[in-house]
Scaffold this motif. Structure first.
Motif, PDB file in Angstrom:
ATOM      1  N   SER A 132       1.207  -0.952   0.189  1.00 37.13           N
ATOM      2  CA  SER A 132      -0.291   0.034   0.335  1.00 37.13           C
ATOM      3  C   SER A 132       0.797   1.347  -0.407  1.00 37.13           C
ATOM      4  CB  SER A 132      -0.746  -0.301   1.439  1.00 37.13           C
ATOM      5  OG  SER A 132       0.183   0.786   2.715  1.00 37.13           O
ATOM      6  N   ARG A 148     -12.550  -2.796   2.168  1.00 36.30           N
ATOM      7  CA  ARG A 148     -11.452  -2.843   1.331  1.00 36.30           C
ATOM      8  C   ARG A 148     -10.663  -3.632   3.446  1.00 36.30           C
ATOM      9  NH1 ARG A 148      -6.465  -2.449   0.710  1.00 36.30           N
ATOM     10  NH2 ARG A 148      -5.319  -4.088  -0.495  1.00 36.30           N
ATOM     11  N   TYR A 295      -4.454  -2.595  -4.837  1.00 36.87           N
ATOM     12  CA  TYR A 295      -5.393  -2.188  -4.507  1.00 36.87           C
ATOM     13  C   TYR A 295      -6.440  -3.198  -4.880  1.00 36.87           C
ATOM     14  CZ  TYR A 295      -3.516   1.257  -1.737  1.00 36.87           C
ATOM     15  OH  TYR A 295      -3.634   2.295  -0.817  1.00 36.87           O
ATOM     16  N   ASN A 297      -8.803  -6.797  -3.872  1.00 36.78           N
ATOM     17  CA  ASN A 297     -10.772  -6.584  -2.999  1.00 36.78           C
ATOM     18  C   ASN A 297     -11.310  -7.984  -2.971  1.00 36.78           C
ATOM     19  OD1 ASN A 297     -11.551  -5.930  -0.704  1.00 36.78           O
ATOM     20  ND2 ASN A 297     -12.866  -4.903  -1.917  1.00 36.78           N
ATOM     21  N   SER A 315     -11.281   0.560  -5.665  1.00 36.38           N
ATOM     22  CA  SER A 315     -10.352  -1.432  -5.425  1.00 36.38           C
ATOM     23  C   SER A 315     -10.799  -2.013  -7.333  1.00 36.38           C
ATOM     24  CB  SER A 315     -10.345  -2.249  -4.203  1.00 36.38           C
ATOM     25  OG  SER A 315     -11.836  -1.710  -3.815  1.00 36.38           O
TER      26      SER A 315
END
Length: 424
Positions: A132, A148, A295, A297, A315
């Motif tokens: 991240s 998330r 990102y 999910n 995401s």
């Protein structure tokens, strides 16, 4: 007789004057109460519960993820009633599954009020999701529910000491310069090979410069401060980070450049088109903890119903957690919000059409041992739609994965989830 008439006139004039003063007082009181209510709602919208001298941070009350389980605690920051020259902030939380406390303590001193220049220091011992990244100049974002976060399981622990200078170059251009020293320990089985040496934990010394440019926003002087009155688009954010080897026992030399632009088109019929481009590039000896994911999910379960969870805001809903990592990547997201369906005053669901794309690569994937993942050297594609605000802020999301990363089993390419959108 004249005396009586004069007394009556005087009494009447006094009554009118007193009534006017009382009316003005009531208007001022109502205006004051209205301002207090607006400030209170603004704080709640930012995730703070304000008290006289201290604003409690609602982000730390309750959260849940796959590594910590339930995570709960308290945190906050002093407000301007306490002091408009300096502030103190911090938090203390506890994870019930990993049975560990995490905390941060810090503060800031205002060096210049006109340019909103602050010198901030902090000490943090906490977890961060591997892959991240965030921009230092981003405005605080708060959501009552972070969908998330529920499914994240790949974290690294970091102990970070930082010194940062926050400065408003102009109303349209914000900056933050930071120097940080970190010790990082992955909570999962991972080894980074560099120069023939194997590293299971890492030390970083980094300097970063973050800039946020909003050339089309408009500002006015309101309530004794400059406020953004027109949220103009496009917006641009860039961040450069340099890691220094052998500085305060740092292990690696590396550099990172991150970029994001957001453009939004508002139409007269309440429909909106939003375009978001995000890119990142890391060079040098960079462990996985400092690299990028796109990102994702999606959780790894057998059927689409077992994978049913809550969709994120930005995401990739069909991309599995830990499926891809990159040292250079770019994502593009298209969202078109149609005019809400005006079924009733309170019930106005909205259809959103979505397409997302990602591409990336990694130069030396063999340096990363103990964890298996792929790269995004071909274009990743997913499209779908959301129907938001069906009941109590909840809606439904549907996405389909296609193109180069289409999976052999048809059901694995679908994602069907809740959405959650709540506005104050």
């Amino acid at each position: 007789m004249l005396k009586h008439v004069f007394a009556i006139i005087l009494l009447g004039a006094s009554s009118i004057a007193l009534a006017q003063i009382d009316s003005e007082k009531q208007v001022k009181e109502k205006s004051k109460d209205s301002l207090k209510k607006r400030v209170f709602l603004e704080n709640i919208g930012l995730g703070y519960f304000p008290t006289k001298y201290f604003n409690f941070d609602l982000r730390y009350l309750v959260k849940y993820n796959q590594f910590e389980g339930f995570r709960t605690g308290l945190g906050g920051v002093t407000n301007e009633e306490f002091s408009d020259k300096f502030r103190i902030n911090g938090y203390l939380v506890y994870g019930f599954r990993d049975e560990r406390y995490k905390y941060s303590i810090g503060g800031g001193v205002r060096l210049n009020e006109k340019t909103d220049t602050w010198l901030n220091v902090s000490y943090t011992d906490d977890l961060q999701e591997t892959g991240s990244s965030k921009f230092s100049t981003d405005k605080r974002f708060f959501s009552f529910f972070e969908p998330r976060l529920l499914n994240i399981d790949l974290f690294h622990r970091h102990i970070t000491k930082s010194l940062a200078l926050q400065h408003k170059i102009s109303n349209h251009l914000l900056s933050e310069t930071q120097f940080a020293i970190s010790r990082v320990n992955p909570t999962y089985d991972y080894t980074f090979i560099s120069g023939g040496e194997a590293f299971n934990s890492f030390r970083f010394s980094t300097a970063s410069l973050s800039l946020q440019w909003s050339p089309f926003s408009k500002f006015e002087f309101l309530n004794n401060k400059i406020e953004e009155t027109v949220n103009g688009y496009p917006k641009f954010t860039a961040q450069f980070t340099q890691g220094f080897g052998d500085v305060f026992k740092s292990d690696f030399n590396f550099a990172k450049i991150d970029f994001r632009t957001i453009h939004q088109i508002d139409y007269d019929d309440e429909s909106v088109t939003r375009l978001t481009l995000v890119a990142g590039l890391a060079s040098g000896e960079t462990p996985l903890t400092q690299l990028y994911h796109a990102y994702p999910n999606n959780i790894r379960k057998e059927t689409i119903l077992q994978r049913f969870s809550v969709a994120g805001l930005n995401s990739f809903e069909t991309m599995f957690f830990n499926e891809f990592f990159s040292d250079r990547f770019a994502t593009f997201q298209f969202k078109h919000f149609l005019k809400p369906f005006n079924i009733s005053q309170r019930f106005r669901p909205q259809l959103v059409l979505i397409s997302r794309y990602a591409i990336g690569n990694m130069k030396s994937i063999n340096q990363h041992q103990g964890i298996t993942f792929g790269t995004l050297d071909k274009l990743y594609s997913e499209s779908g739609f959301e129907i938001n605000k069906l009941i109590f802020g909840f809606g439904l999301s549907f996405a389909y994965r296609y193109g180069a990363y289409h999976l052999p089993s048809l059901g694995d390419n679908f994602a069907f989830k809740f959405t959650f959108n709540l506005s104050l």
